[in-house]
Design an enzyme around this catalytic site. Sequence first.
Site, PDB file in Angstrom:
ATOM      1  N   ASN A   1     -32.515 -27.387  20.932  1.00 26.11           N
ATOM      2  CA  ASN A   1     -32.284 -28.369  21.991  1.00 26.11           C
ATOM      3  C   ASN A   1     -32.511 -29.771  21.431  1.00 26.11           C
ATOM      4  O   ASN A   1     -33.040 -29.937  20.321  1.00 26.11           O
ATOM      5  CB  ASN A   1     -33.112 -28.036  23.248  1.00 26.11           C
TER       6      ASN A   1
ATOM      7  N   GLU B   1     -37.781 -25.215   3.540  1.00 29.03           N
ATOM      8  CA  GLU B   1     -38.395 -26.327   4.290  1.00 29.03           C
ATOM      9  C   GLU B   1     -37.884 -26.349   5.731  1.00 29.03           C
ATOM     10  O   GLU B   1     -38.645 -26.538   6.683  1.00 29.03           O
ATOM     11  CB  GLU B   1     -38.069 -27.659   3.609  1.00 29.03           C
TER      12      GLU B   1
ATOM     13  N   ARG C   1     -39.336 -23.987   8.423  1.00 29.24           N
ATOM     14  CA  ARG C   1     -40.672 -24.278   8.962  1.00 29.24           C
ATOM     15  C   ARG C   1     -40.565 -24.861  10.371  1.00 29.24           C
ATOM     16  O   ARG C   1     -41.550 -24.913  11.099  1.00 29.24           O
ATOM     17  CB  ARG C   1     -41.436 -25.260   8.054  1.00 29.24           C
TER      18      ARG C   1
ATOM     19  N   SER D   1     -26.777 -12.866   5.036  1.00 34.42           N
ATOM     20  CA  SER D   1     -27.740 -11.988   4.379  1.00 34.42           C
ATOM     21  C   SER D   1     -27.220 -11.541   3.026  1.00 34.42           C
ATOM     22  O   SER D   1     -26.128 -10.970   2.929  1.00 34.42           O
ATOM     23  CB  SER D   1     -28.001 -10.754   5.243  1.00 34.42           C
TER      24      SER D   1
ATOM     25  N   ARG E   1     -40.045 -24.005  13.378  1.00 33.92           N
ATOM     26  CA  ARG E   1     -40.029 -22.666  13.967  1.00 33.92           C
ATOM     27  C   ARG E   1     -39.355 -22.600  15.310  1.00 33.92           C
ATOM     28  O   ARG E   1     -38.980 -21.532  15.766  1.00 33.92           O
ATOM     29  CB  ARG E   1     -41.488 -22.169  14.092  1.00 33.92           C
TER      30      ARG E   1
ATOM     31  N   ARG F   1     -37.813 -35.193   8.952  1.00 37.72           N
ATOM     32  CA  ARG F   1     -36.997 -34.966   7.752  1.00 37.72           C
ATOM     33  C   ARG F   1     -36.085 -36.114   7.345  1.00 37.72           C
ATOM     34  O   ARG F   1     -35.504 -36.066   6.255  1.00 37.72           O
ATOM     35  CB  ARG F   1     -36.169 -33.683   7.932  1.00 37.72           C
TER      36      ARG F   1
ATOM     37  N   ARG G   1     -28.333  -9.153   1.556  1.00 38.34           N
ATOM     38  CA  ARG G   1     -28.400  -7.679   1.527  1.00 38.34           C
ATOM     39  C   ARG G   1     -27.032  -7.094   1.821  1.00 38.34           C
ATOM     40  O   ARG G   1     -26.729  -5.980   1.433  1.00 38.34           O
ATOM     41  CB  ARG G   1     -29.395  -7.162   2.575  1.00 38.34           C
TER      42      ARG G   1
ATOM     43  N   GLU H   1     -28.905 -16.428   9.414  1.00 37.09           N
ATOM     44  CA  GLU H   1     -28.515 -16.762   8.036  1.00 37.09           C
ATOM     45  C   GLU H   1     -27.684 -15.638   7.436  1.00 37.09           C
ATOM     46  O   GLU H   1     -27.899 -14.453   7.761  1.00 37.09           O
ATOM     47  CB  GLU H   1     -29.784 -16.984   7.199  1.00 37.09           C
TER      48      GLU H   1
HETATM   49  C1  FAD Z   1     -43.235 -34.449   4.372  1.00 40.91           C
HETATM   50  C2  FAD Z   1     -43.585 -33.047   4.750  1.00 40.91           C
HETATM   51  C3  FAD Z   1     -44.421 -32.295   3.958  1.00 40.91           C
HETATM   52  C4  FAD Z   1     -44.750 -30.978   4.295  1.00 40.91           C
HETATM   53  N1  FAD Z   1     -45.571 -30.255   3.482  1.00 40.91           N
HETATM   54  C5  FAD Z   1     -45.874 -28.974   3.781  1.00 40.91           C
HETATM   55  C6  FAD Z   1     -46.685 -28.171   2.931  1.00 40.91           C
HETATM   56  O1  FAD Z   1     -47.161 -28.622   1.911  1.00 40.91           O
HETATM   57  N2  FAD Z   1     -46.917 -26.877   3.280  1.00 40.91           N
HETATM   58  C7  FAD Z   1     -46.442 -26.340   4.450  1.00 40.91           C
HETATM   59  O2  FAD Z   1     -46.696 -25.193   4.733  1.00 40.91           O
HETATM   60  N3  FAD Z   1     -45.664 -27.074   5.276  1.00 40.91           N
HETATM   61  C8  FAD Z   1     -45.358 -28.358   4.981  1.00 40.91           C
HETATM   62  N4  FAD Z   1     -44.545 -29.083   5.797  1.00 40.91           N
HETATM   63  C9  FAD Z   1     -44.025 -28.458   7.019  1.00 40.91           C
HETATM   64  C10 FAD Z   1     -44.796 -28.940   8.254  1.00 40.91           C
HETATM   65  O3  FAD Z   1     -46.151 -28.585   8.180  1.00 40.91           O
HETATM   66  C11 FAD Z   1     -44.183 -28.317   9.534  1.00 40.91           C
HETATM   67  O4  FAD Z   1     -44.347 -26.922   9.485  1.00 40.91           O
HETATM   68  C12 FAD Z   1     -42.715 -28.606   9.660  1.00 40.91           C
HETATM   69  O5  FAD Z   1     -42.478 -29.971   9.445  1.00 40.91           O
HETATM   70  C13 FAD Z   1     -42.227 -28.196  11.050  1.00 40.91           C
HETATM   71  O6  FAD Z   1     -42.794 -29.070  12.014  1.00 40.91           O
HETATM   72  P1  FAD Z   1     -43.227 -28.559  13.422  1.00 40.91           P
HETATM   73  O7  FAD Z   1     -44.332 -27.541  13.300  1.00 40.91           O
HETATM   74  O8  FAD Z   1     -43.527 -29.780  14.259  1.00 40.91           O
HETATM   75  O9  FAD Z   1     -41.864 -27.888  13.967  1.00 40.91           O
HETATM   76  P2  FAD Z   1     -41.670 -26.578  14.861  1.00 40.91           P
HETATM   77  O10 FAD Z   1     -42.205 -25.384  14.190  1.00 40.91           O
HETATM   78  O11 FAD Z   1     -40.228 -26.566  15.248  1.00 40.91           O
HETATM   79  O12 FAD Z   1     -42.552 -26.860  16.116  1.00 40.91           O
HETATM   80  C14 FAD Z   1     -42.227 -27.892  17.043  1.00 40.91           C
HETATM   81  C15 FAD Z   1     -43.455 -28.165  17.869  1.00 40.91           C
HETATM   82  O13 FAD Z   1     -43.777 -26.992  18.630  1.00 40.91           O
HETATM   83  C16 FAD Z   1     -45.192 -26.818  18.677  1.00 40.91           C
HETATM   84  N5  FAD Z   1     -45.538 -25.551  18.007  1.00 40.91           N
HETATM   85  C17 FAD Z   1     -44.723 -24.747  17.274  1.00 40.91           C
HETATM   86  N6  FAD Z   1     -45.383 -23.659  16.856  1.00 40.91           N
HETATM   87  C18 FAD Z   1     -46.652 -23.777  17.296  1.00 40.91           C
HETATM   88  C19 FAD Z   1     -47.801 -22.984  17.168  1.00 40.91           C
HETATM   89  N7  FAD Z   1     -47.837 -21.842  16.463  1.00 40.91           N
HETATM   90  N8  FAD Z   1     -48.927 -23.425  17.749  1.00 40.91           N
HETATM   91  C20 FAD Z   1     -48.971 -24.576  18.463  1.00 40.91           C
HETATM   92  N9  FAD Z   1     -47.913 -25.390  18.618  1.00 40.91           N
HETATM   93  C21 FAD Z   1     -46.752 -25.003  18.037  1.00 40.91           C
HETATM   94  C22 FAD Z   1     -45.806 -28.017  17.985  1.00 40.91           C
HETATM   95  O14 FAD Z   1     -46.038 -29.038  18.929  1.00 40.91           O
HETATM   96  C23 FAD Z   1     -44.718 -28.462  17.036  1.00 40.91           C
HETATM   97  O15 FAD Z   1     -44.768 -29.819  16.662  1.00 40.91           O
HETATM   98  C24 FAD Z   1     -44.211 -30.393   5.494  1.00 40.91           C
HETATM   99  C25 FAD Z   1     -43.381 -31.167   6.287  1.00 40.91           C
HETATM  100  C26 FAD Z   1     -43.049 -32.470   5.940  1.00 40.91           C
HETATM  101  C27 FAD Z   1     -42.094 -33.252   6.827  1.00 40.91           C
END
Ligand code: FAD
Length: 248
Positions: A200, A96, A99, A109, A101, A211, A111, A107
């Site tokens: 940051n 989780e 995600r 490893s 990104r 979260r 391996r 992390e």
């Molecule tokens: C309660 C809950 C349930 C969830 N359920 C699921 C699920 O069922 N399946 C699943 O896959 N994920 C799930 N997620 C993960 C969620 O979809 C997000 O991937 C995760 O919370 C990271 O958020 P973020 O993309 O804002 O963060 P980051 O990846 O850190 O991105 C931060 C910000 O940067 C921008 N950004 C980053 N990458 C891109 C891009 N490629 N394009 C455009 N803008 C970008 C966006 O503005 C984004 O808000 C869940 C999250 C929560 C909190």
Amino acid sequence: MKIQILDHGYVEFIEAWGQGSHSKPTATEAELLTGNDYEVGIIEAARQSTQGNFRGWEQDERLLSYLYTSDPPHATPFEFAGMVIEVQAPLFVFREWHRHRTQSYNEQSARYASLPDFQYLPTIDRVMMVNIQTKNKQAGNVGGIALSNENATKWLEMAEQAYHISMEAYRYGLAVGVAKEVARLTMPVAQFSRMRASANLRNWLGFLRLRTDSKAQWEIQQYANAVKSLIDIHFPQTAKYFAWEQDK
Ligand SMILES: Cc1cc2nc3c(=O)[nH]c(=O)nc-3n(C[C@H](O)[C@H](O)[C@H](O)COP(=O)(O)OP(=O)(O)OC[C@H]3O[C@@H](n4cnc5c(N)ncnc54)[C@H](O)[C@@H]3O)c2cc1C
């Protein structure tokens, strides 16, 4: 500072940054005195147009408040402060966490290094939370079946046995020469791993919004609450406005 979480996990503060020009070798004595103030960089970044300096929080709290509470907020100055932490958590929590990104990760490893014999076994109270009505649909009863204490205990016993068998297969594999990267295939998502995460301040706040929320899985909420307590300590000015935002 190391905050223990779950049965074998933790969040540990490694470093923070954001002192702006107060960290320069040429900093004045007054600047050096506030050298561990990791939010000066936010103010300096916001004053780029005028090349203005930090004037002390008595004056500059107004600017920080303006940046944070504007609609939409002026968020980029909050990218000029940040924090590195070390985290030990089960793999499903990392799944989780990763995600998010825009954080940076490194992390341990499996391996290269053998996995520790640490698997997350929830408490009976955690398992029984399923019977409590919340807004978090995913945390609720499957098909409306109320979970009994007896069945939860039985499930915990089975989980413990499953972990034991997984670890036994893993160790057997290593002992007979299976490569670490292959032997690890038997391990469950409850297996603990360790990583460093760097982000940051803007990014950490985004992580906390998602979260610490009651809709997030309970386990990652515990980690996010620990991250929040580190943000409260190291970025107290911004933390005040984060609290204000959460109370709105
Ligand atoms: C309660 C809950 C349930 C969830 N359920 C699921 C699920 O069922 N399946 C699943 O896959 N994920 C799930 N997620 C993960 C969620 O979809 C997000 O991937 C995760 O919370 C990271 O958020 P973020 O993309 O804002 O963060 P980051 O990846 O850190 O991105 C931060 C910000 O940067 C921008 N950004 C980053 N990458 C891109 C891009 N490629 N394009 C455009 N803008 C970008 C966006 O503005 C984004 O808000 C869940 C999250 C929560 C909190």
